[in-house]
Design a protein around this motif. Structure first.
Motif, PDB file in Angstrom:
ATOM      1  N   UNK A   1       0.844  -1.179   0.000  1.00  0.00           N
ATOM      2  CA  UNK A   1       0.000   0.000   0.000  1.00  0.00           C
ATOM      3  C   UNK A   1       0.883   1.234   0.000  1.00  0.00           C
ATOM      4  N   UNK A   2       0.651   2.173  -0.889  1.00  0.00           N
ATOM      5  CA  UNK A   2       1.491   3.360  -0.998  1.00  0.00           C
ATOM      6  C   UNK A   2       0.777   4.528  -0.354  1.00  0.00           C
ATOM      7  N   UNK A   3       1.050   4.802   0.934  1.00  0.00           N
ATOM      8  CA  UNK A   3       0.325   5.847   1.649  1.00  0.00           C
ATOM      9  C   UNK A   3       0.970   7.198   1.395  1.00  0.00           C
ATOM     10  N   UNK A   4       0.214   8.148   0.932  1.00  0.00           N
ATOM     11  CA  UNK A   4       0.726   9.474   0.634  1.00  0.00           C
ATOM     12  C   UNK A   4       0.271  10.414   1.741  1.00  0.00           C
ATOM     13  N   UNK A   5       1.223  10.995   2.422  1.00  0.00           N
ATOM     14  CA  UNK A   5       0.873  11.873   3.555  1.00  0.00           C
ATOM     15  C   UNK A   5       0.538  13.260   3.025  1.00  0.00           C
ATOM     16  N   UNK A   6      -0.687  13.461   2.526  1.00  0.00           N
ATOM     17  CA  UNK A   6      -1.105  14.733   1.926  1.00  0.00           C
ATOM     18  C   UNK A   6      -1.545  15.679   3.023  1.00  0.00           C
ATOM     19  N   UNK A   7      -0.683  16.574   3.432  1.00  0.00           N
ATOM     20  CA  UNK A   7      -0.997  17.497   4.516  1.00  0.00           C
ATOM     21  C   UNK A   7      -1.484  18.818   3.983  1.00  0.00           C
ATOM     22  N   UNK A   8      -1.675  19.757   4.888  1.00  0.00           N
ATOM     23  CA  UNK A   8      -2.264  21.040   4.513  1.00  0.00           C
ATOM     24  C   UNK A   8      -1.269  21.957   3.842  1.00  0.00           C
ATOM     25  N   UNK A   9      -1.763  22.961   3.214  1.00  0.00           N
ATOM     26  CA  UNK A   9      -0.939  24.030   2.669  1.00  0.00           C
ATOM     27  C   UNK A   9      -1.820  25.265   2.573  1.00  0.00           C
ATOM     28  N   UNK A  10      -1.200  26.431   2.388  1.00  0.00           N
ATOM     29  CA  UNK A  10      -1.930  27.695   2.434  1.00  0.00           C
ATOM     30  C   UNK A  10      -2.857  27.837   1.255  1.00  0.00           C
ATOM     31  N   UNK A  11      -3.788  28.814   1.380  1.00  0.00           N
ATOM     32  CA  UNK A  11      -4.740  29.082   0.307  1.00  0.00           C
ATOM     33  C   UNK A  11      -4.007  29.505  -0.949  1.00  0.00           C
ATOM     34  N   UNK A  12      -2.936  30.283  -0.774  1.00  0.00           N
ATOM     35  CA  UNK A  12      -2.171  30.728  -1.934  1.00  0.00           C
ATOM     36  C   UNK A  12      -1.525  29.541  -2.645  1.00  0.00           C
ATOM     37  N   UNK A  13      -0.885  28.620  -1.835  1.00  0.00           N
ATOM     38  CA  UNK A  13      -0.252  27.442  -2.443  1.00  0.00           C
ATOM     39  C   UNK A  13      -1.267  26.576  -3.147  1.00  0.00           C
ATOM     40  N   UNK A  14      -2.448  26.400  -2.515  1.00  0.00           N
ATOM     41  CA  UNK A  14      -3.492  25.585  -3.132  1.00  0.00           C
ATOM     42  C   UNK A  14      -3.917  26.177  -4.465  1.00  0.00           C
ATOM     43  N   UNK A  15      -4.050  27.475  -4.516  1.00  0.00           N
ATOM     44  CA  UNK A  15      -4.451  28.125  -5.764  1.00  0.00           C
ATOM     45  C   UNK A  15      -3.418  27.954  -6.847  1.00  0.00           C
ATOM     46  N   UNK A  16      -2.120  28.008  -6.463  1.00  0.00           N
ATOM     47  CA  UNK A  16      -1.056  27.835  -7.450  1.00  0.00           C
ATOM     48  C   UNK A  16      -1.093  26.436  -8.029  1.00  0.00           C
ATOM     49  N   UNK A  17      -1.218  25.407  -7.145  1.00  0.00           N
ATOM     50  CA  UNK A  17      -1.262  24.021  -7.635  1.00  0.00           C
ATOM     51  C   UNK A  17      -2.477  23.796  -8.513  1.00  0.00           C
ATOM     52  N   UNK A  18      -3.637  24.331  -8.106  1.00  0.00           N
ATOM     53  CA  UNK A  18      -4.853  24.162  -8.900  1.00  0.00           C
ATOM     54  C   UNK A  18      -4.691  24.797 -10.264  1.00  0.00           C
ATOM     55  N   UNK A  19      -4.059  25.987 -10.312  1.00  0.00           N
ATOM     56  CA  UNK A  19      -3.839  26.641 -11.589  1.00  0.00           C
ATOM     57  C   UNK A  19      -2.934  25.802 -12.480  1.00  0.00           C
ATOM     58  N   UNK A  20      -1.898  25.194 -11.887  1.00  0.00           N
ATOM     59  CA  UNK A  20      -0.990  24.355 -12.659  1.00  0.00           C
ATOM     60  C   UNK A  20      -1.677  23.106 -13.162  1.00  0.00           C
ATOM     61  N   UNK A  21      -2.631  22.576 -12.366  1.00  0.00           N
ATOM     62  CA  UNK A  21      -3.371  21.397 -12.799  1.00  0.00           C
ATOM     63  C   UNK A  21      -4.259  21.710 -13.986  1.00  0.00           C
ATOM     64  N   UNK A  88       7.418  15.875   1.346  1.00  0.00           N
ATOM     65  CA  UNK A  88       7.604  14.518   1.858  1.00  0.00           C
ATOM     66  C   UNK A  88       8.915  13.982   1.312  1.00  0.00           C
ATOM     67  N   UNK A  89       9.415  12.923   1.924  1.00  0.00           N
ATOM     68  CA  UNK A  89      10.631  12.286   1.428  1.00  0.00           C
ATOM     69  C   UNK A  89      10.255  11.238   0.378  1.00  0.00           C
ATOM     70  N   UNK A  90       9.383  11.637  -0.535  1.00  0.00           N
ATOM     71  CA  UNK A  90       8.914  10.741  -1.585  1.00  0.00           C
ATOM     72  C   UNK A  90       8.442  11.571  -2.763  1.00  0.00           C
ATOM     73  N   UNK A  91       8.418  10.962  -3.936  1.00  0.00           N
ATOM     74  CA  UNK A  91       7.952  11.646  -5.140  1.00  0.00           C
ATOM     75  C   UNK A  91       7.568  10.600  -6.175  1.00  0.00           C
ATOM     76  N   UNK A  92       7.044  11.064  -7.279  1.00  0.00           N
ATOM     77  CA  UNK A  92       6.722  10.201  -8.419  1.00  0.00           C
ATOM     78  C   UNK A  92       6.840  11.035  -9.672  1.00  0.00           C
ATOM     79  N   UNK A  93       7.111  10.374 -10.786  1.00  0.00           N
ATOM     80  CA  UNK A  93       7.183  11.125 -12.038  1.00  0.00           C
ATOM     81  C   UNK A  93       5.806  11.634 -12.467  1.00  0.00           C
ATOM     82  N   UNK A  94       4.758  10.795 -12.254  1.00  0.00           N
ATOM     83  CA  UNK A  94       3.421  11.166 -12.691  1.00  0.00           C
ATOM     84  C   UNK A  94       2.403  10.795 -11.617  1.00  0.00           C
ATOM     85  N   UNK A  95       1.288  11.567 -11.582  1.00  0.00           N
ATOM     86  CA  UNK A  95       0.121  11.241 -10.767  1.00  0.00           C
ATOM     87  C   UNK A  95      -1.092  11.286 -11.683  1.00  0.00           C
TER      88      UNK A  95
END
Length: 509
Positions: A1-21, A88-95
């Motif tokens: 099982x690959x558990x991803x520890x998806x924690x919180x981030x600021x509203x600004x960071x969330x907006x940046x990631x959403x824009x990139x998505x 996190x001390x983890x990454x992936x090429x694609x999600x």
């Protein structure tokens, strides 16, 4: 099982990631114009800190493996944030999200930290899928198709064989510290028992080698320009992707559809050309599969002669009794025999000329009965003569009624599906025994079907959240200096609860 520890981030960071998505970043690697397989649409969110810069390229032949992962919960937004930017001390090429959207986090020339085995990381590409490892509905068809398209592009780009030795699950990665154990150093089990490997690799092959799997009609049992008489076998063989159905059309009208191999007209009984006028006809075969259609057209000539049945003196409503003998003959074709049917049941046959059939009318009740004389030509055509006769014999005893059929056995109950794992609070950013002061950023990660998360200090709930990421802030100056109990409580919709408790010390500052 690959558990991803998806924690919180600021509203600004969330907006940046959403824009990139939502917007593809310029400069992402693009397949060459001459490539047979095009790179699927994706968004490049360049991560920081959770990967190793390298110089891998298609020419270096260093990439030999693709590792399939599952996030075990979390949203697309939360998992992208967690795996990028050094969170996190983890990454992936694609999600890959549940709707099939693809986000790239690490350049293919760099080494992502995804397998829990450095040697595997050096020579592999890691692909995360948002879903549950042990949920039978953990992955969507959109994910399978999008992931297969991406992997097809990768195997053509790097020359990777499409098999289970080169496209593997995280659970297959060897433990570098314990020979004979798998799942990397942390013994992961994703993508789990519900990942459809056969279906997935077939998709990859079809996307990777479209030229190999192109659908086309290989052969038919009827040739162009052939002269046809009577019943003619007409079957089709196709090559390429799986054929879902074959339509048989005559003069532009579909007259038969076969959805099972071997594809044959009229279920293999052949085409009865006697039902069509003599002359030229156009036959069309259209094979349809998931990848498209293929068509073949043939021009043929039909030549048939009339086929008819004649009988000795016999008229409608004629009264008969005892044993009736009927002489019959055919013209227009050679017959394989003549049969006599009474009320739909055969009572006599003759296969040698001159043809004579017999019927003992004492075996039926008095009154009207329908008789039918039928002759079958060797080419399959049928000639019939049907008329009513009146039987005038003494009554015969009635037959005993047939026994009632036994009731069918009840079907066995279907086994219950495996339950979905209960919720768990798996991590938080505050450590047991930690000293805190001022306003504290409090974040947590939970897996399972979590509907709500509460944050409590000394038994008092200070915040509640119903969406990821699970996070809040706590002003530690509002409590007295000294030890305090902090709880993260995760709830499901049906009331299941999971709690993670720690003790921290407030300095009072």
């Amino acid at each position: 099982m690959c558990r991803i520890w998806a924690t919180t981030f600021s509203v600004v960071s969330r907006g940046v990631v959403l824009l990139l998505l939502l917007c593809a970043v310029a400069g992402a690697p693009v397949a060459a114009a001459g490539d047979v397989v095009k790179r699927p649409a994706l968004t490049f969110v360049r991560g920081q800190g959770s990967y190793t810069e390298a110089g891998r390229s298609p020419k270096s032949h260093t990439i030999t493996t693709i590792v399939i992962h599952a996030t075990d919960g979390g949203s697309m937004l939360g998992n992208v944030w967690w795996l990028s930017g050094g969170h996190s001390h983890a990454s992936a090429h694609f999600v890959i999200s549940r709707d099939g959207s693809i986000v790239q986090l690490v350049h293919l020339s760099d080494v992502a930290w995804h397998a829990g085995n450095w040697k595997v990381n050096q020579h592999s590409i890691g692909i995360e899928h948002v879903g549950e490892t042990y949920d039978p509905a953990g992955f969507t068809d959109e994910q399978y198709h999008s992931s297969a398209h991406l992997v097809a592009w990768l195997v053509r780009r790097y020359g990777i064989p499409v098999d289970r030795q080169h496209i593997v699950g995280h659970s297959q990665v060897p433990d570098p510290n314990n020979p004979g154990e798998y799942g990397g150093s942390d013994h992961h089990t994703d993508p789990g028992p519900h990942w459809r490997w056969g279906f997935y690799l077939n998709l990859v092959r079809h996307y990777a080698f479209p030229e190999r799997y192109a659908l086309h009609v290989d052969t038919t049992t009827i040739d162009r320009g052939q002269t046809l008489t009577g019943i003619v076998p007409w079957s089709v063989r196709t090559k390429g992707p799986a054929t879902r159905r074959v339509d048989f059309a005559i003069d532009g009208h579909v007259v038969w559809t076969d959805q099972r191999r071997p594809f044959a007209f009229a279920g293999g009984r052949g085409w009865n050309t006697t039902t069509f006028e003599n002359g030229v006809h156009v036959l069309t075969v259209r094979a349809t599969g998931k990848e498209g259609t293929a068509t073949q057209r043939l021009v043929v000539h039909v030549v048939n002669h009339d086929f008819a049945l004649t009988t000795s003196a016999l008229r409608a409503w004629q009264k008969v009794k005892g044993t009736l003998r009927i002489r019959a003959n055919v013209r227009g074709a050679t017959t394989s025999g003549i049969g006599l049917y009474v009320d739909g049941h055969v009572v006599s046959r003759d296969r040698v000329a001159p043809y004579t059939v017999r019927w003992n009318s004492r075996k039926v009740h008095d009154g009207r009965h329908w008789i039918c004389l039928a002759a079958v030509a060797r080419d399959g055509r049928v000639a019939k003569r049907r008329l009513p006769l009146v039987v005038a014999n003494h009554p015969i005893p009635k037959k005993k009624p047939a026994p009632k059929p036994k009731p069918a056995p009840k079907p066995k109950p279907k086994p219950n599906p495996k339950p979905v794992p209960p919720p768990q609070v798996t991590a938080q950013n505050l450590a047991d025994g930690q000293a805190v002061s001022g306003v504290v950023d409090w974040r947590a990660h939970a897996i399972g079907q979590v509907a709500r998360v509460e944050f409590a200090v000394d038994g008092t709930v200070i915040a509640s959240s119903t969406t990821e990421p699970w996070a809040t802030t706590w002003d530690s100056t509002t409590v007295a200096a000294g030890p305090h109990t902090l709880e993260v409580r995760a709830y499901t919709k049906d009331g299941q609860q999971a709690v993670l408790t720690i003790t921290v010390t407030s300095t009072g500052a």
